[in-house]
Design an enzyme around this catalytic site. Structure first.
Site, short mmCIF file in Angstrom:
data_model
loop_
_atom_site.label_atom_id
_atom_site.label_comp_id
_atom_site.label_asym_id
_atom_site.label_seq_id
_atom_site.Cartn_x
_atom_site.Cartn_y
_atom_site.Cartn_z
N ARG A 130 21.03 -12.24 -24.30
CA ARG A 130 22.47 -12.48 -24.41
C ARG A 130 23.08 -11.28 -25.11
NH1 ARG A 130 22.49 -15.75 -21.01
NH2 ARG A 130 23.10 -17.95 -21.11
N HIS B 54 25.01 -8.83 -15.70
CA HIS B 54 24.50 -10.19 -15.99
C HIS B 54 24.01 -10.86 -14.70
CE1 HIS B 54 24.75 -13.82 -18.93
NE2 HIS B 54 23.81 -14.03 -18.02
P1 NDP Z 1 12.85 -20.42 -24.07
O1 NDP Z 1 13.50 -21.38 -24.97
O2 NDP Z 1 11.80 -20.91 -23.14
O3 NDP Z 1 12.21 -19.23 -24.93
C1 NDP Z 1 12.86 -18.68 -26.03
C2 NDP Z 1 11.89 -17.79 -26.79
O4 NDP Z 1 12.60 -17.15 -27.86
C3 NDP Z 1 10.73 -18.56 -27.43
O5 NDP Z 1 9.58 -17.77 -27.38
C4 NDP Z 1 11.20 -18.72 -28.87
O6 NDP Z 1 10.13 -18.84 -29.77
C5 NDP Z 1 11.89 -17.40 -29.08
N1 NDP Z 1 12.82 -17.45 -30.21
C6 NDP Z 1 13.96 -18.15 -30.33
N2 NDP Z 1 14.52 -17.94 -31.53
C7 NDP Z 1 13.70 -17.09 -32.18
C8 NDP Z 1 13.73 -16.48 -33.45
N3 NDP Z 1 14.73 -16.72 -34.33
N4 NDP Z 1 12.73 -15.67 -33.79
C9 NDP Z 1 11.71 -15.44 -32.95
N5 NDP Z 1 11.62 -15.96 -31.71
C10 NDP Z 1 12.61 -16.78 -31.34
O7 NDP Z 1 14.04 -19.70 -23.26
P2 NDP Z 1 13.96 -18.98 -21.83
O8 NDP Z 1 12.80 -18.07 -21.81
O9 NDP Z 1 14.10 -19.98 -20.74
O10 NDP Z 1 15.34 -18.15 -21.86
C11 NDP Z 1 15.60 -17.20 -22.86
C12 NDP Z 1 17.05 -16.73 -22.78
O11 NDP Z 1 17.25 -15.92 -21.64
C13 NDP Z 1 18.10 -17.83 -22.60
O12 NDP Z 1 18.39 -18.48 -23.81
C14 NDP Z 1 19.28 -17.06 -22.07
O13 NDP Z 1 20.08 -16.61 -23.14
C15 NDP Z 1 18.64 -15.86 -21.37
N6 NDP Z 1 18.86 -15.87 -19.93
C16 NDP Z 1 19.51 -14.79 -19.37
C17 NDP Z 1 19.73 -14.76 -18.02
C18 NDP Z 1 20.41 -13.58 -17.41
O14 NDP Z 1 20.79 -13.63 -16.25
N7 NDP Z 1 20.57 -12.47 -18.11
C19 NDP Z 1 19.28 -15.83 -17.13
C20 NDP Z 1 18.61 -16.90 -17.82
C21 NDP Z 1 18.41 -16.91 -19.17
P3 NDP Z 1 9.71 -20.25 -30.44
O15 NDP Z 1 10.18 -21.34 -29.55
O16 NDP Z 1 8.26 -20.19 -30.61
O17 NDP Z 1 10.43 -20.24 -31.73
C1 OXD Z 2 21.55 -18.52 -17.89
C2 OXD Z 2 22.23 -17.31 -17.44
O1 OXD Z 2 21.50 -18.77 -19.09
O2 OXD Z 2 22.46 -17.18 -16.23
O3 OXD Z 2 21.04 -19.27 -17.05
O4 OXD Z 2 22.53 -16.42 -18.23
#
Ligand code: NDP
Ligand code: OXD
Length: 314
Positions: free
Chosen positions: A229, A277
């Site tokens: 993000r 994006h």
């Molecule tokens: P998940 O919830 O599956 O994974 C999130 C990861 O981030 C986990 O490994 C979690 O670790 C880690 N994390 C979160 N907070 C922290 C922190 N404070 N410190 C360390 N690690 C942290 O999410 P997804 O993989 O499904 O998606 C990730 C992000 O990708 C979404 O939230 C979205 O913002 C973005 N996204 C962007 C898109 C785009 O088109 N650019 C499309 C889709 C998603 P743990 O749980 O072990 O704490």
């Molecule tokens: C999502 C994105 O969060 O598209 O799915 O960014």
């Protein structure tokens, strides 16, 4: 059991049509038409206007039509109903394609090669290292980050992951928590960011963090690749770090303000690659089918999938 479709920034009409086809017999209404708030049990939403969901007294669940829930979690009046986010193999596949593409493009200096071609210049002054000599650190090894990490490893890169809790990705070493962040950054030539935006992660991609990346310079300076993000990054710091050599390049799919304003210096910076994006746009039919499945599961008394932990904010 009415379902309210609340979508901003996408065309709503095809979503109404999809839900009507997937859930025959269920009243499907748009937030842009007259409806009885008390009749709404489910909201299917992308970037719902803040405050709208609080006006639905009988809401049973919120179905977010994307993976990231930061917009909803930022709603000060978000109702205390279960919130489901998207986990979809098609979206994961697309993100992994984008990450592998960007890492290879940096490794093989695609920007420089394109410029050389445009100038009819035979630019073969040096050979890039092979992938095993380049260490990639994936920040956030959840659904998306872990899939991308495995694909990068299969290409041959030397990959590690970092997350809040320790993950087991087999042959990929995983670092965890603030205590291990510095060690993770110190072994990272390319930093791939797939973190969610939360109070903890906002602004963490800043100059202080960039300074902790490896200076081994296998690829001419550390590279930042962010598709998480825009709120994770401090764009003024990225520009300063590129200009003072702390970063060698930045690849950005997400921005503090989207669309990226026309006057942003990022657009024309020679070390910046921009995508709008669209690293992993959701496939609408798959996402609608997923959301409809959650509706049906909940109505059948089955647990919904991928319910967000609101205390963690993702
Ligand atoms: P998940 O919830 O599956 O994974 C999130 C990861 O981030 C986990 O490994 C979690 O670790 C880690 N994390 C979160 N907070 C922290 C922190 N404070 N410190 C360390 N690690 C942290 O999410 P997804 O993989 O499904 O998606 C990730 C992000 O990708 C979404 O939230 C979205 O913002 C973005 N996204 C962007 C898109 C785009 O088109 N650019 C499309 C889709 C998603 P743990 O749980 O072990 O704490
Ligand atoms: C999502 C994105 O969060 O598209 O799915 O960014």
């Amino acid at each position: 059991m009415s379902l309210l479709v609340c979508i901003t920034s996408w065309d709503e009409a095809p979503w109404l049509a999809r839900f009507r086809a997937l859930l025959p017999g269920v009243p499907i209404v748009s937030m842009n038409e007259a409806y009885d708030p008390a009749a709404i049990r489910y909201a299917a939403t992308w970037r719902a206007p803040h405050g709208l969901l609080a006006r639905l007294p009988n809401l049973k669940a919120i179905l977010n039509l994307g993976a990231g829930v930061d917009h909803l979690v930022a709603d000060p009046a978000l109702p205390n109903a279960p919130l489901v986010r998207v986990v979809d193999p098609d979206l994961t596949q697309r993100m992994t394609e984008w990450v592998v593409l960007q890492c290879l493009a940096q490794l093989r200096q695609v920007k420089r090669m394109s410029a050389a071609q445009a100038a009819r210049h035979w630019d073969n002054r040096d050979d890039p290292p092979a992938a095993p000599r380049v260490r990639i650190g994936v920040m956030g090894v959840g659904v998306l980050g872990s899939d991308a990490a495995r694909a990068l490893k299969a290409v041959g890169f030397d990959v590690a992951g970092w997350s809040g809790s320790r993950r087991d990705l087999g042959a990929i070493p995983c670092f965890a928590g603030a205590a291990e962040l510095e060690a993770f950054l110190a072994r990272t030539d390319m930093l791939v960011v797939l973190l969610p935006l939360t109070a903890e992660t906002r602004g963490m991609l800043n100059h202080a963090l960039f300074r902790k990346l490896s200076r081994a310079e296998a690829i001419g300076g550390p590279v930042l690749i962010n598709a998480g993000r825009g709120g994770l990054q401090v764009e003024a710091d990225i520009l300063a770090a590129l200009d003072d050599g702390t970063l060698g390049a930045a690849v950005l799919d997400v921005f503090e303000t989207e669309p990226l304003p026309k006057d942003s210096p990022l657009w024309l910076h020679p070390k910046v690659t921009i995508t709008p994006h669209n690293s992993a746009s959701s496939e609408p039919d798959a996402v609608a089918a997923y959301a409809a499945r959650q509706y049906l599961r909940n109505e059948a008394g089955l647990p919904m999938e991928n319910v967000v932990d609101l205390a963690k904010g993702y």
